[in-house]
Enzyme design. Structure first.
Site, PDB file in Angstrom:
ATOM      1  N   GLU A 265     -11.155   1.123   4.094  1.00  0.00           N
ATOM      2  CA  GLU A 265     -10.533   2.636   3.918  1.00  0.00           C
ATOM      3  C   GLU A 265     -10.188   2.501   2.288  1.00  0.00           C
ATOM      4  O   GLU A 265      -9.191   2.173   1.984  1.00  0.00           O
ATOM      5  CB  GLU A 265      -9.590   2.772   4.432  1.00  0.00           C
ATOM      6  CG  GLU A 265      -9.639   2.935   6.089  1.00  0.00           C
ATOM      7  CD  GLU A 265     -10.298   4.341   6.779  1.00  0.00           C
ATOM      8  OE1 GLU A 265     -10.433   5.105   5.782  1.00  0.00           O
ATOM      9  OE2 GLU A 265     -10.682   4.290   8.018  1.00  0.00           O
ATOM     10  N   CYS A 299      -4.329   9.073  -0.490  1.00  0.00           N
ATOM     11  CA  CYS A 299      -5.825   8.792  -0.632  1.00  0.00           C
ATOM     12  C   CYS A 299      -6.464  10.116  -0.279  1.00  0.00           C
ATOM     13  O   CYS A 299      -7.660  10.453  -0.959  1.00  0.00           O
ATOM     14  CB  CYS A 299      -6.364   7.764   0.374  1.00  0.00           C
ATOM     15  SG  CYS A 299      -5.759   8.232   2.057  1.00  0.00           S
TER      16      CYS A 299
HETATM   17  P1  NAD Z   1      -4.737  -1.959  -3.976  1.00  0.00           P
HETATM   18  O1  NAD Z   1      -6.324  -2.147  -3.785  1.00  0.00           O
HETATM   19  O2  NAD Z   1      -4.446  -2.586  -5.315  1.00  0.00           O
HETATM   20  O3  NAD Z   1      -4.018  -3.027  -2.745  1.00  0.00           O
HETATM   21  C1  NAD Z   1      -4.325  -2.963  -1.444  1.00  0.00           C
HETATM   22  C2  NAD Z   1      -4.059  -4.142  -0.869  1.00  0.00           C
HETATM   23  O4  NAD Z   1      -5.032  -5.156  -1.321  1.00  0.00           O
HETATM   24  C3  NAD Z   1      -2.357  -4.793  -1.032  1.00  0.00           C
HETATM   25  O5  NAD Z   1      -2.146  -5.367   0.173  1.00  0.00           O
HETATM   26  C4  NAD Z   1      -3.019  -5.812  -2.058  1.00  0.00           C
HETATM   27  O6  NAD Z   1      -1.956  -6.824  -2.238  1.00  0.00           O
HETATM   28  C5  NAD Z   1      -4.055  -6.457  -1.575  1.00  0.00           C
HETATM   29  N1  NAD Z   1      -5.071  -6.935  -2.617  1.00  0.00           N
HETATM   30  C6  NAD Z   1      -5.045  -6.862  -3.881  1.00  0.00           C
HETATM   31  N2  NAD Z   1      -6.124  -7.798  -4.220  1.00  0.00           N
HETATM   32  C7  NAD Z   1      -6.694  -8.326  -3.516  1.00  0.00           C
HETATM   33  C8  NAD Z   1      -7.677  -9.538  -3.329  1.00  0.00           C
HETATM   34  N3  NAD Z   1      -8.431  -9.693  -4.260  1.00  0.00           N
HETATM   35  N4  NAD Z   1      -8.056  -9.952  -2.127  1.00  0.00           N
HETATM   36  C9  NAD Z   1      -7.293  -9.279  -1.041  1.00  0.00           C
HETATM   37  N5  NAD Z   1      -6.273  -8.507  -0.919  1.00  0.00           N
HETATM   38  C10 NAD Z   1      -5.979  -8.028  -2.204  1.00  0.00           C
HETATM   39  O7  NAD Z   1      -4.422  -0.569  -3.579  1.00  0.00           O
HETATM   40  P2  NAD Z   1      -3.027   0.172  -3.897  1.00  0.00           P
HETATM   41  O8  NAD Z   1      -2.728   0.379  -5.201  1.00  0.00           O
HETATM   42  O9  NAD Z   1      -2.005  -0.670  -3.039  1.00  0.00           O
HETATM   43  O10 NAD Z   1      -3.315   1.417  -3.076  1.00  0.00           O
HETATM   44  C11 NAD Z   1      -3.993   2.660  -3.595  1.00  0.00           C
HETATM   45  C12 NAD Z   1      -5.296   2.645  -3.419  1.00  0.00           C
HETATM   46  O11 NAD Z   1      -5.477   2.713  -1.838  1.00  0.00           O
HETATM   47  C13 NAD Z   1      -5.990   3.854  -3.755  1.00  0.00           C
HETATM   48  O12 NAD Z   1      -7.351   3.817  -4.174  1.00  0.00           O
HETATM   49  C14 NAD Z   1      -6.039   4.903  -2.553  1.00  0.00           C
HETATM   50  O13 NAD Z   1      -7.178   5.871  -2.541  1.00  0.00           O
HETATM   51  C15 NAD Z   1      -6.304   3.807  -1.528  1.00  0.00           C
HETATM   52  N6  NAD Z   1      -5.978   4.147  -0.193  1.00  0.00           N
HETATM   53  C16 NAD Z   1      -7.109   4.733   0.642  1.00  0.00           C
HETATM   54  C17 NAD Z   1      -6.573   5.192   2.046  1.00  0.00           C
HETATM   55  C18 NAD Z   1      -7.876   5.355   2.725  1.00  0.00           C
HETATM   56  O14 NAD Z   1      -7.694   5.641   4.040  1.00  0.00           O
HETATM   57  N7  NAD Z   1      -9.105   5.818   2.281  1.00  0.00           N
HETATM   58  C19 NAD Z   1      -5.375   5.111   2.526  1.00  0.00           C
HETATM   59  C20 NAD Z   1      -4.298   4.714   1.708  1.00  0.00           C
HETATM   60  C21 NAD Z   1      -4.609   4.583   0.206  1.00  0.00           C
END
Ligand code: NAD
Length: 515
Positions: A265, A299
């Protein structure tokens, strides 16, 4: 400080401990790196949390696998009964947990409480589902044979979640995963550990009261390293990842390389299209909420606005009036519509977006800067912007990237077909919204030549969704589906079981294997 203490103590989170345990696998622990939970409104450190060390992480995954072995044998309706009790326990703390979301993430109170309500709603859904996760009986071509399509529990589901929905995303996954008979292990955003601890306390309380291993719903807080280790673990059968496209791309490749399952997602770059016959008294507030709500950090936030030339100037002047009335405030205070952005990193995304608009000579109609007067200088408060970029090419970087900040990019069109083309031309495909009263437009919009997003709304904004329909996006949003609809089918392993009740053993397709 009193404000934070009241919220935390209502959820049994100690406010006097120097550090909190951030790992739960049936018991609370934590000896890894320290995570700081920082209030986006005041900049104060709310708590320090000991995250999962590598050995604690591996032990938690092992315990989840052990717990799964018993849990999968519990009849699905009895698993549903546990989800029902979790629903009740959450409902009893709904307002307190909603306040914690506001305190730690920064969204306004009604949205914080709404997020917990979403968890409650999906729990209701999963309770019903626990009696309806049906397979099928398929007609066999062979006499005296039957074919069953059987869903069984999948194993260990890891949920990696983003900062902006620190409660609901886990709720969508946990309730369905639990009803389906899996053990779930949660790796929340490192900047919202308190929400994760509070939710896990509520869930584990129910499991423990029922004599079920708490490792059925484990928690491993941590940053990138913990996330990577979870994703790489062969003991994790499915990774349900919610976050950015950049990280999702890495997660997808990593899980694919070991042939695990993913549910992705990722980012949205959602457009609203306003036709000449739209009811502007509904459309303008919807775009206002879509682009400004949660300080532009949903999102499904409205990021692109396509206005028909005949209503463009009226629409923009009405939208600008709403912006003019916008005041920043403490998200915990009633009446606040504009809370802070989540943290310094979120702020830097906003700053970069504004700098790019300025360097590309875009017209910035409103907003574009921080609130620097006390008390807002302590938090991450910004002025939501409306901009008219110079280029109309949707493939240009200014249009084609998700900017996770309250910036609304606007363009004017002549024909619906052109607006739909723009809507579809970006890499992402999460949410989209058309405002019209003409049925012919609706037909085009929801049909084969219409919006290619996973969410295709009519006279409903891009932002927010109910739990009943499967939620998710296409293209670089990742194709995942969570929550309602048929999303549960991803949380099970399917077997096609051909059973022979006859005294013969014929081969399919009439194949003969006798000499
Ligand atoms: P992010 O990608 O920075 O982090 C998401 C998660 O991934 C966190 O728990 C983080 O610690 C973890 N993470 C970071 N690097 C990693 C790696 N290399 N391997 C595994 N895990 C890792 O996202 P964010 O800044 O917390 O959230 C914002 C983003 O999330 C936006 O792009 C938003 O659109 C998206 N989002 C999407 C939805 C959806 O349903 N499509 C819902 C909410 C947020």
């Amino acid at each position: 400080r009193g404000r934070a203490s009241a919220v935390l103590s209502a959820l049994d989170i100690p406010t006097t401990s120097a550090e909190l345990d951030g790992v739960y696998d049936g018991a609370w622990k934590g000896s890894g790196d320290i995570l700081e939970s920082i209030c986006p409104t005041t900049g104060e450190v709310l708590a320090r949390v000991r995250s999962a060390s590598p050995s604690e992480l591996h032990a938690a995954i092992e315990k989840a696998r052990e717990a799964y072995k018993d849990f999968r044998l519990l009849p699905a309706p009895r698993r549903g009964e546990l989800v029902r009790q979790i629903r009740e326990a959450l409902a009893a703390k709904r307002d307190e947990l909603g306040a914690l979301v506001s305190l730690e993430m920064g969204k306004i109170r009604t949205e914080g409480v709404g997020e917990v309500q979403e968890f409650i709603d999906i729990a209701d859904y999963a309770v019903g589902l626990s009696r309806m996760m049906n397979g099928r009986v398929v007609a066999s071509e062979r006499p005296g044979h039957s074919i069953l399509e059987v869903p069984n529990p999948l194993g260990v589901i890891a949920v990696l979640s983003a900062f902006n929905f620190p409660v609901a995303v886990y709720g969508w996954n946990l309730c369905i995963s639990m009803a389906a008979g899996n053990a779930t292990i949660w790796k929340p955003s490192p900047s919202t550990p308190l929400c994760a601890i509070a939710v896990t306390k509520i869930v584990s309380g129910v499991l423990e009261r029922n004599g079920i291993s708490g490792a059925v719903a484990g928690l491993v807080t941590g940053g990138k390293d913990v996330g990577e280790a979870v994703v790489e673990s062969a003991d994790v059968d499915m990774v349900s990842f919610t976050g950015s496209e950049a990280v999702g791309r890495k997660v997808g490749k990593s899980v694919q390389s070991r042939f695990g399952k993913t549910l992705l997602e990722l980012g949205g770059n959602n457009a609203a299209i306003i036709m000449p016959d739209a009811d502007l008294s509904l459309a303008v507030p919807a775009v206002f909420f879509g682009s400004v709500g949660t300080a532009g950090q949903r999102c499904t936030s409205t990021r692109r606005l396509y206005l028909h030339k005949s209503i463009a100037s009226e629409f923009l002047s009405r939208l600008q009036s709403l912006h003019a009335s916008l005041k920043p405030g403490d998200p915990l205070e009633a009446g606040t519509l504009l809370g802070p952005m989540h943290n310094a990193q979120a702020l830097s995304i906003y700053d970069a977006a504004i700098a790019q608009l300025k360097s590309s000579d875009a017209e910035v109609l409103t907003g574009g800067g921080r609130f620097t007067d006390a008390p807002y200088d302590k938090g991450y408060f910004v002025r939501p912007a409306i901009a008219l970029p110079k280029t109309l090419d949707p493939r240009d970087e200014i249009w084609s990237q998700e900017r996770f900040a309250p910036v609304l990019y606007t363009a004017v069109f002549d024909e619906l077909e052109q607006a739909i083309e723009w809507n579809n031309a970006v890499p992402q495909g999460l949410s989209s919204s058309l405002w019209t009263r003409d049925l012919r437009n609706v037909g085009k919009w929801i049909g084969p030549a219409g919006s290619d997003a996973g969410i295709v709304n009519v006279n409903v904004g891009t932002s927010g969704a109910e739990i009943g329909a499967a939620f998710g996006g296409n293209k670089s949003t990742g194709w995942g589906r969570e929550s309602g609809g048929d999303a549960w089918k991803q949380y099970v392993r399917w077997s096609a079981c051909t059973i022979n009740f006859s005294d013969e053993a014929p081969l399919a397709q009439g194949v003969s294997f006798v000499s």
